[in-house]
Design an enzyme around this catalytic site. Structure first.
Site, short mmCIF file in Angstrom:
data_model
loop_
_atom_site.label_atom_id
_atom_site.label_comp_id
_atom_site.label_asym_id
_atom_site.label_seq_id
_atom_site.Cartn_x
_atom_site.Cartn_y
_atom_site.Cartn_z
N LYS A 107 0.95 -1.13 -0.11
CA LYS A 107 0.09 0.08 -0.08
C LYS A 107 0.83 1.17 0.00
O LYS A 107 1.93 1.36 0.86
CB LYS A 107 -0.58 -0.27 0.88
CG LYS A 107 -1.93 1.29 1.25
CD LYS A 107 -2.92 0.81 2.71
CE LYS A 107 -4.21 2.13 2.84
NZ LYS A 107 -5.02 1.26 4.14
N SER A 137 -9.71 1.91 2.96
CA SER A 137 -8.44 2.19 1.92
C SER A 137 -7.69 1.06 0.78
O SER A 137 -6.96 1.83 0.50
CB SER A 137 -8.17 2.73 2.98
OG SER A 137 -7.22 2.27 3.49
N SER A 185 -10.11 -0.70 7.32
CA SER A 185 -9.38 -0.75 5.44
C SER A 185 -8.38 -1.73 4.89
O SER A 185 -7.60 -2.07 4.06
CB SER A 185 -8.43 0.02 5.60
OG SER A 185 -8.68 1.76 5.59
#
Length: 555
Positions: free
Chosen positions: A192, A264, A288
């Protein structure tokens, strides 16, 4: 052990009366009328005499705020007070760690190389270890898939081709020399893009930071490199870790590219689901890892708060941020977690505790709690989740009704996240650069950051005190139920918000499909620092199903 709040109190701005003053009037004294208006915003009432008595203190406080704002506080500077998830009387696990993977099945290189896209980390590791395929070949295979399908999925921010091929060549050379680093040796992965990676941009998915380079490797990146893993790409995240909309567009769900992948950890889940990577690293503050894993049909591990170092990761909420893997299978989560957990001397919230994992041959006699009220409520995936409970019973588990604590409604103290996030991005708000963010709706970060400045410091502290009560109530509920693991509908019943506040670990994994052929999921929850138990039980369930073996077909 007491739980502490995480923000420097002066940084929160308890009265924030400057918000009621025009920019041209910031040096004008605060008046009694201003105090009256501010008090109404906070739900308080003071007499005229009380308001007059405050004026000297408030004017002095504003000077302190102005002085504080001149001190450079970059995102990597944590508050001096740290969140601690341990309930009163909690005894930390002690002793050595131990890890035993499942018995190896013979894995052969498929005639159709495209099938490698959906092999597990364990299977790919065997192919590399037995030299049926080189890390360079495997890395090139996944780099090509990333390049081919990113135009449809929008899941990659930066390809790290040069680094990946360098790491892959090293992995092959070491294996040839007889050095094998373990099950992640030569395995490609994605991270990420809020994890700092030297020599590559770390954009946080947000327009104001899209050219940002942080000249270091986050601890998780360092540990995966030490384990022999190969970083192929920095994956998308919703801007500043919210949702799936970033400065380059919207990350898509491989099962239906008309839909977003949720967030996310949007790109991490989308990329793994689509077979563009064997595993990826995500983060969770309030869903997330769980949410995109559910939407994309992947398996995710959200570790205990204080298990994995966040050094080099973007800070959103110092008391809630957690880092974990997104994979195809539960055991893949265990393999990756085994490489990244534990103190590093840089993140003071990380605690030393053993990680013990051994697969279970059976669930016979295992007591598993289930959130009865949630499962019995009326929600979309109730039928699918009921089948999960039946599967657990068929495997021999003893299912025990379990109630979540209700003394402190998690929804009433979840504003803690917004306050800490507002402090993390204080400069972004005050500079006006928050206007550059792609999402500008009422529930997007810019408005949340601004609104959170009106949370009084006293209420922030009170919410943290209520959080201490919630932590202790959760511990009491688990102790009374005499369970180490419980299952919960992923979204129903409030479990997701509650356990992100208490810091408990969970494994989320696919358990079916909707009528629209979109994945559904179930959540297995564990005691603090007992990832090994929850992983082993979740794996036993997953081994009895085939949902994780299904994958989307990309055109």
């Amino acid at each position: 052990m007491k739980q502490f709040s995480l923000l420097i109190i002066a940084c929160i701005g308890s009265f924030l009366l400057g918000a009621f003053i025009n920019n041209d009037d910031t040096q004008k004294p605060i008046t009694s009328n201003m105090v009256e208006v501010a008090a109404q915003v906070f739900g308080l009432e003071f007499t005229p005499a009380e308001r007059d008595s405050m004026l000297d203190n408030l004017n002095n406080a504003r000077q302190n705020y102005e002085a504080l704002r001149k001190i450079e506080l970059s995102n990597d500077v944590a508050p001096a007070l740290y969140f601690n998830p341990l309930p009163a009387g909690f005894v930390m696990p002690t002793g050595p760690s131990s890890f035993k993977a499942s018995a190896s099945e013979k894995v052969m290189l498929p005639k159709n190389r495209d099938e490698l896209a959906f092999y597990t980390v364990g299977q790919l590791g065997q192919l590399i270890r037995t030299k049926q395929i080189s890390s360079v070949e495997l890395t090139q295979f996944f780099l090509n898939r990333l390049k081919t399908y990113d135009a449809k999925l929008h899941c990659v921010i930066s390809l790290t081709d040069e680094l990946a091929l360098s790491q892959a060549r090293r992995a092959d050379a070491e294996l040839k020399a007889g050095k094998y680093r373990g099950p992640l040796h030569g395995i490609p992965y994605g991270a990420k893009d809020l994890l700092a990676t030297k020599d590559y941009k770390t954009t946080w998915g947000a327009e104001p930071y899209k050219d940002q380079t942080i000249h270091m490797n986050a601890t998780v990146i360092q540990r995966l490199e030490a384990a022999g893993a190969v970083l192929c790409g920095k994956m998308t995240l919703g801007a500043l870790a919210m949702g799936d909309v970033w400065f380059g567009g919207k990350t898509r769900n491989p099962w239906n590219t008309e839909n977003g992948s949720s967030g996310s950890s949007a790109g991490s889940a989308s990329g793994v689901s689509a077979g563009l990577l064997p595993f990826a690293i995500g983060t969770e503050t309030l869903g997330s890892i769980v949410s995109p894993s559910t939407i994309c049909g992947t398996t995710g591990l959200r570790p205990t708060f204080g298990r994995v170092s966040r050094h080099g990761a973007m800070a959103l909420s110092w008391s809630m941020d957690k880092i974990g893997p997104i994979t195809r299978s539960v055991e893949d989560c265990a393999l990756v977690f085994n490489a990244i957990y534990g103190p590093d001397g840089n993140d003071p919230t990380v605690m030393a505790a053993p990680f013990r994992y051994i697969p279970l041959a059976t669930l016979k006699g295992v007591r598993i709690g289930y959130v009865k009220k949630a499962f019995e409520s009326n929600y979309p995936n109730r039928a699918t989740d009921s089948l999960t409970l039946q599967t657990l019973r068929n495997l021999g588990a003893e299912l025990m009704p379990f109630d979540l604590p209700t003394g402190v409604p998690a929804s009433r103290i979840s504003f803690l996240l917004g306050v800490e996030a507002a402090a993390s991005f204080d400069e972004l708000t005050r500079s006006g650069r928050d206007d550059l963010l792609a999402r500008q709706t009422k529930n997007a970060w810019p408005n949340s950051f601004r609104s959170s400045r009106f949370v009084p410091a006293v209420e922030y502290i009170q919410a943290n005190r209520a959080r201490t009560k919630l932590i202790n109530e959760m511990a009491a509920q688990l102790k009374a139920a005499k369970i180490d693991v419980y299952v919960s509908p992923t979204y129903a019943g409030g479990n997701l918000a509650l356990t992100n506040l208490t810091g408990h670990p969970c494994v989320v994994l696919p358990n079916g499909f909707t009528k629209q052929n979109l994945p559904t999921s179930i959540t297995f929850m564990g005691q603090l620092f007992e990832e090994g138990k929850v992983l082993a039980i979740a794996k036993a369930y997953q081994d009895a199903t085939s949902w994780h073996k299904k994958h989307p077909v990309l055109q």
